[in-house]
Design a protein around this motif. Structure first.
Motif, mmCIF file in Angstrom:
data_model
loop_
_atom_site.group_PDB
_atom_site.id
_atom_site.type_symbol
_atom_site.label_atom_id
_atom_site.label_comp_id
_atom_site.label_asym_id
_atom_site.label_seq_id
_atom_site.Cartn_x
_atom_site.Cartn_y
_atom_site.Cartn_z
ATOM 1 N N PRO A 146 -3.865 -1.249 5.919
ATOM 2 C CA PRO A 146 -4.591 -0.146 4.785
ATOM 3 C C PRO A 146 -6.104 -0.645 4.363
ATOM 4 O O PRO A 146 -6.828 0.247 4.107
ATOM 5 C CB PRO A 146 -3.567 -0.496 3.373
ATOM 6 N N LYS A 147 -6.441 -1.823 4.499
ATOM 7 C CA LYS A 147 -7.718 -2.342 4.183
ATOM 8 C C LYS A 147 -8.774 -1.982 5.403
ATOM 9 O O LYS A 147 -9.922 -2.004 5.121
ATOM 10 C CB LYS A 147 -7.551 -3.802 4.032
ATOM 11 N N ILE A 176 0.882 3.720 -3.336
ATOM 12 C CA ILE A 176 0.380 5.285 -3.374
ATOM 13 C C ILE A 176 1.297 6.262 -3.397
ATOM 14 O O ILE A 176 1.166 7.531 -3.307
ATOM 15 C CB ILE A 176 -0.643 5.298 -2.076
ATOM 16 N N SER A 203 -2.543 5.158 4.489
ATOM 17 C CA SER A 203 -1.428 4.812 3.327
ATOM 18 C C SER A 203 -0.849 5.977 2.911
ATOM 19 O O SER A 203 0.598 6.222 2.571
ATOM 20 C CB SER A 203 -1.955 4.207 2.415
ATOM 21 N N GLU A 206 -7.921 5.502 2.122
ATOM 22 C CA GLU A 206 -6.328 5.694 2.037
ATOM 23 C C GLU A 206 -5.775 6.572 2.546
ATOM 24 O O GLU A 206 -4.478 6.759 2.083
ATOM 25 C CB GLU A 206 -6.168 5.453 0.305
ATOM 26 N N ALA A 250 1.035 -1.304 0.033
ATOM 27 C CA ALA A 250 0.024 -0.047 -0.032
ATOM 28 C C ALA A 250 0.952 1.321 0.118
ATOM 29 O O ALA A 250 0.563 2.311 -0.537
ATOM 30 C CB ALA A 250 -0.814 0.003 1.134
ATOM 31 N N HIS A 274 -10.768 3.074 3.798
ATOM 32 C CA HIS A 274 -11.074 2.684 2.420
ATOM 33 C C HIS A 274 -10.536 4.076 1.907
ATOM 34 O O HIS A 274 -10.764 4.376 0.737
ATOM 35 C CB HIS A 274 -12.491 2.240 2.234
#
Length: 296
Positions: free
Chosen positions: A269-270, A55, A278, A275, A51, A273
């Motif tokens: 990271p999950k 990103i 990250s 992000e 992640a 959502h």
């Protein structure tokens, strides 16, 4: 990429922005450790390294605070270490070997976690090169238990294990706001606990570290040090944390010192959502690459 019979790095998930894929002329080496085998609350830190890399292309290469640009630096991203499933001991040993490999090449390691148990392996790999090493821990939790859930190599025990193998026994723990009464008693008695007022300069940290200018420093940053409002993507969020401006205050202190290695751990990271967790982790990685590039 096969390094030796024990170490294999997988770079199929991409590389951190601006990284080389070989070690030629590099002074900083990134590698991921996608492990969450001792997670005790919310799993998912095994997805952290990918992640951060994926990103990272969304952030600028220039840092106005440090007045440095990643485009002017040479650093390698080896990829993520291939690790076995299951108990942490084998993972920690592989991290130790990978860290030794970089140190032998004169490359400063930056680890992308993965959960916090991996730090033990990095410290074990560095102390033979730098027995005078000092650890700076940014974390919401003390991580000083002797064992947790039947394991002595659990993420909740990582600083206990690091202290055991650290010849200097010198560790500063900043921002700790969760732990047992026994842990807090030790923090205070050993004068390890560094206070910080959010939004202010890091005076306490600066004062505590002032006598150690020039000494080798290892920074371990558990992302739950940050407040859940800006870092929801972590397995054990703890209210009452810090913001980017507080990390910027820490940077002002660290840039005076000899940072030789670092890790960023506990990004799940999950669980976020949006992000933003990250993105924050990737920006931290950018700052750490730059701090590692400074010659002292």
């Amino acid at each position: 990429m096969k390094i030796n019979q024990n170490l294999t790095f997988n770079n199929s998930e991409g590389i951190f922005i601006g990284s080389q894929t070989n070690c030629k002329d590099c002074k900083i080496g990134i590698y991921g450790v996608p492990y969450d085998g001792t997670t005790s609350f919310r799993p998912g830190t095994r997805f952290g390294p990918s992640a951060i890399r994926n990103i990272s292309n969304g952030i600028e290469s220039f840092c106005p605070q440090l007045n440095l640009d990643l485009e002017d630096l040479k650093y390698v991203d080896l990829g993520s270490l291939d690790i076995p499933f299951g108990a942490p001991e084998k993972v920690i040993n592989l991290v130790k070997q990978a860290t030794i490999l970089l140190m032998q090449k004169g490359i400063k390691p930056l680890l992308l976690g993965g959960e916090h148990s991996i730090t033990e392996g990095a410290i074990a790999g560095i102390v033979d090169f730098h027995p005078e090493l000092i650890i700076l821990q940014l974390d919401a939790h003390a991580d000083l238990r002797d064992e947790w859930l039947g394991s002595k190599h659990n993420h909740a025990c990582v600083m206990r294990r690091c202290i055991e193998i650290l010849p200097s026994k010198k560790i500063f723990q900043m921002g700790i706001r969760s732990g047992t009464s026994k842990e807090f008693k030790e923090l205070k008695e050993k004068k390890r606990l560094i206070s910080h007022q959010s939004g202010q300069v890091a005076k306490s940290l600066d004062k505590a570290m002032q006598p150690y200018l020039g000494m080798p420093i290892y920074l371990t940053l558990d992302l739950d040090w940050f407040d859940p409002s800006v870092m929801p993507g972590t397995g054990t969020p703890e209210p009452g944390g810090f913001l980017w401006q507080d990390f910027a205050a820490v940077i002002e202190v660290i840039k005076k010192h000899n940072l030789i290695a670092a890790d960023i751990v506990e990004l799940a990271p999950k669980l976020d959502h949006s992000e933003i967790s990250s993105i924050l982790a990737a920006k931290i990685a950018r700052s750490l690459i730059m701090l590692l590039s400074l010659e002292k």
